[in-house]
Design a protein around this motif. Structure first.
Motif, PDB file in Angstrom:
ATOM      1  N   TYR A 279      30.478  50.906  42.645  1.00 19.41           N
ATOM      2  CA  TYR A 279      31.469  51.975  42.719  1.00 19.41           C
ATOM      3  C   TYR A 279      31.983  52.131  44.139  1.00 19.41           C
ATOM      4  O   TYR A 279      31.291  51.860  45.117  1.00 19.41           O
ATOM      5  CB  TYR A 279      30.854  53.303  42.253  1.00 19.41           C
ATOM      6  N   SER A 280      33.224  52.615  44.241  1.00 19.19           N
ATOM      7  CA  SER A 280      33.850  52.955  45.531  1.00 19.19           C
ATOM      8  C   SER A 280      33.730  51.804  46.537  1.00 19.19           C
ATOM      9  O   SER A 280      33.425  52.020  47.707  1.00 19.19           O
ATOM     10  CB  SER A 280      33.216  54.228  46.110  1.00 19.19           C
ATOM     11  N   THR A 281      33.978  50.581  46.094  1.00 25.72           N
ATOM     12  CA  THR A 281      33.844  49.400  46.956  1.00 25.72           C
ATOM     13  C   THR A 281      35.145  48.603  46.950  1.00 25.72           C
ATOM     14  O   THR A 281      35.765  48.396  45.900  1.00 25.72           O
ATOM     15  CB  THR A 281      32.694  48.505  46.476  1.00 25.72           C
ATOM     16  N   ASN A 282      35.543  48.127  48.162  1.00 22.50           N
ATOM     17  CA  ASN A 282      36.748  47.312  48.282  1.00 22.50           C
ATOM     18  C   ASN A 282      36.380  45.837  48.111  1.00 22.50           C
ATOM     19  O   ASN A 282      35.456  45.337  48.762  1.00 22.50           O
ATOM     20  CB  ASN A 282      37.399  47.547  49.648  1.00 22.50           C
ATOM     21  N   TYR A 283      37.105  45.172  47.203  1.00 19.74           N
ATOM     22  CA  TYR A 283      36.857  43.759  46.930  1.00 19.74           C
ATOM     23  C   TYR A 283      38.079  42.922  47.303  1.00 19.74           C
ATOM     24  O   TYR A 283      39.229  43.407  47.235  1.00 19.74           O
ATOM     25  CB  TYR A 283      36.525  43.542  45.453  1.00 19.74           C
ATOM     26  N   THR A 284      37.812  41.653  47.645  1.00 21.71           N
ATOM     27  CA  THR A 284      38.874  40.692  47.961  1.00 21.71           C
ATOM     28  C   THR A 284      38.865  39.569  46.929  1.00 21.71           C
ATOM     29  O   THR A 284      37.821  38.942  46.675  1.00 21.71           O
ATOM     30  CB  THR A 284      38.687  40.090  49.366  1.00 21.71           C
ATOM     31  N   VAL A 285      40.029  39.304  46.335  1.00 22.92           N
ATOM     32  CA  VAL A 285      40.204  38.184  45.406  1.00 22.92           C
ATOM     33  C   VAL A 285      40.973  37.076  46.142  1.00 22.92           C
ATOM     34  O   VAL A 285      42.049  37.330  46.697  1.00 22.92           O
ATOM     35  CB  VAL A 285      40.978  38.618  44.152  1.00 22.92           C
ATOM     36  N   ARG A 286      40.422  35.910  46.153  1.00 23.41           N
ATOM     37  CA  ARG A 286      41.099  34.776  46.801  1.00 23.41           C
ATOM     38  C   ARG A 286      41.291  33.662  45.770  1.00 23.41           C
ATOM     39  O   ARG A 286      40.329  33.154  45.182  1.00 23.41           O
ATOM     40  CB  ARG A 286      40.289  34.256  47.983  1.00 23.41           C
TER      41      ARG A 286
END
Length: 449
Positions: free
Chosen positions: A51-58
């Motif tokens: 929860y409440s976490t920033n993720y990066t999609v590459r």
């Protein structure tokens, strides 16, 4: 998570190397599997995301990245970032405060019953189905800033009655969580008190002080407002030229009046100082000073007579809502107040019956708070001239304005009626006398009995 391409993709390039999902801050990869069909790729995390976490999609480009069926590679990496939702609220709300308190006694019959919650609540659940007082009809309201629900009975509650209030599990917080269990509490309204002490003999003698509506002792008198009217004399033994302000009498004397502070005296002002305008403006009137001096001595004699009477019945510190028979009443802790209801004095058909109230310190009429004036109700032939308040220090009468007081107040250290700026008239059928400190009136009508 997933991606849609502009054309069909070589399925052999769809893998966990060319498509990655990582925690933006820590760089930790969120493990998962990749599936592809008809130009659409979907990534299935093996575990739930935080929860409440920033993720990066590459999505990888270049010769080692994604390619179409003709072997053409994406020119550059495609990168996006997003943040997962906050942890959902699953904690049940609680009731932190109730009024009246559980098992409270002597509750005023016009009380507002309330419950305060531990967090923001869904206002749509604050209704008569979820907030009840057994056997009582009323209106439920909710104040969101304070998280407080209130139940206002349609009519006053019955006297000397125990009530049960309930806030049910139907109330919910903004996340939809209900109370874990019903909140139930009980309280009892005050019982009417009729106390019949022995008759009072002898009667109270005010002497020459009986003609005064107000007497400012040795300090003076102040009026604020233009609605003050004294049907009687007023006086003080003060000698300062500013000790009397805001009054004029029928003899032509004016004492420091302004456009906003003018009090009419339908009698004379007896004092030991000079007026601003009028017959005593040039010098002190010796006859008026002598009358004021004698009136103070007579008021002091009456005060000492009242204070010396044997202690009387104990009606409780708060006289609100009570009905008292003639007699002497002594404040149990030194102070009397009339807060939360009116006081009724019932002479029981005896027009000469006297009521004497002894207090070592203060008298406070009005409230709770400054906005609720209270009154003295005379019943059964009771007369204001036979009611006496012996106050050891200071008397405050309806600080918020309004209401009707009855009886002669003799205080050691001052009396005040209403508060500056209030225009609601306070009425005194009686007298307001101070032996030492000043008397302050704000838009007050005094009728000397």
């Amino acid at each position: 998570d997933g991606a849609t391409f502009s054309e069909a993709i070589d399925p052999f390039t769809v893998n966990n190397v060319n498509y990655t999902l990582t925690d933006t801050v820590t760089g930790i990869v969120a493990p998962g599997t990749v599936a592809y069909a008809d130009g659409n790729m979907i990534y299935y995390p093996l575990n739930g995301l935080a929860y409440s976490t920033n993720y990066t999609v590459r999505i990888k480009g270049g010769q080692s990245g994604f390619k179409d069926l003709a072997g053409n590679a994406m020119v550059d990496d495609f990168v996006i970032r997003w943040t997962t939702s906050a942890n959902p609220d699953t904690i049940a709300p609680t009731v932190t405060t109730v009024k009246p308190a559980d098992l409270a006694n002597e509750v005023p019959v016009n009380t507002l019953v309330s419950a305060t919650f531990s967090e923001a609540m869904d206002p749509l659940t604050m209704n008569n189905a979820n907030f009840t007082i057994a056997g009582v009809a009323g209106l439920v309201s909710f104040d969101a800033p304070s998280n407080t629900a209130s139940f206002k009975p349609a009519i006053n509650l019955a006297e000397n009655t125990t009530y049960t209030a309930t806030v049910s599990t139907g109330v919910r917080d903004m996340a939809g969580n209900a109370l874990a269990s019903n909140k139930v509490w009980r309280f009892t309204t005050f019982a009417p008190v009729v106390i019949i002490p022995p008759p009072i003999i002898p009667s109270v003698n005010l002497g020459t002080a009986s003609t005064y509506g107000t007497f400012g002792g040795t300090a003076g008198m102040t009026n604020m407002g233009t609605l003050t009217l004294i049907n009687g004399n007023i006086g003080t033994t003060a000698t300062g030229t500013t000790s009397i302000t805001g009054y004029h009498d029928t003899g032509g004397d004016i004492y420091t009046e302004t456009g906003s502070n003018m009090g009419a005296v339908n009698g004379l002002i007896h004092t030991c100082t000079t007026s601003t305008v009028g017959p005593t403006s040039a010098s002190v009137s010796a006859p008026k000073c002598a009358l004021a001096t004698q009136a103070r001595l007579d008021a002091q004699t009456a005060y000492l007579f009242l204070a010396a009477k044997p202690p009387g019945a104990n009606p409780g510190a708060n006289l609100a809502g009570k009905t008292l028979a003639p007699g002497v009443y002594t404040a149990p802790s030194g102070s009397f107040q009339i807060e939360g209801g009116n006081l009724t004095l019932d002479a029981q058909g005896d027009a000469n019956a006297q009521f004497i109230f002894q207090m070592a310190t203060t008298l406070t009429v009005g409230g709770p708070g400054a906005a609720f004036p209270q009154s003295i109700v005379l019943a059964g032939g009771a007369q204001a001239k036979n009611v006496f308040w012996q106050v050891g220090s200071f008397a405050t009468i309806n600080a918020g304005g309004g209401g009707t007081m009855a009886g002669t107040i003799i205080s050691q250290a001052g009396v005040s009626f209403s508060t500056a700026g209030n225009v609601s008239i306070v009425t005194l059928n009686g007298r307001a006398m101070s032996l030492g400190a000043s008397v302050t009136l704000v838009n007050t009508v005094i009728n000397v009995p």
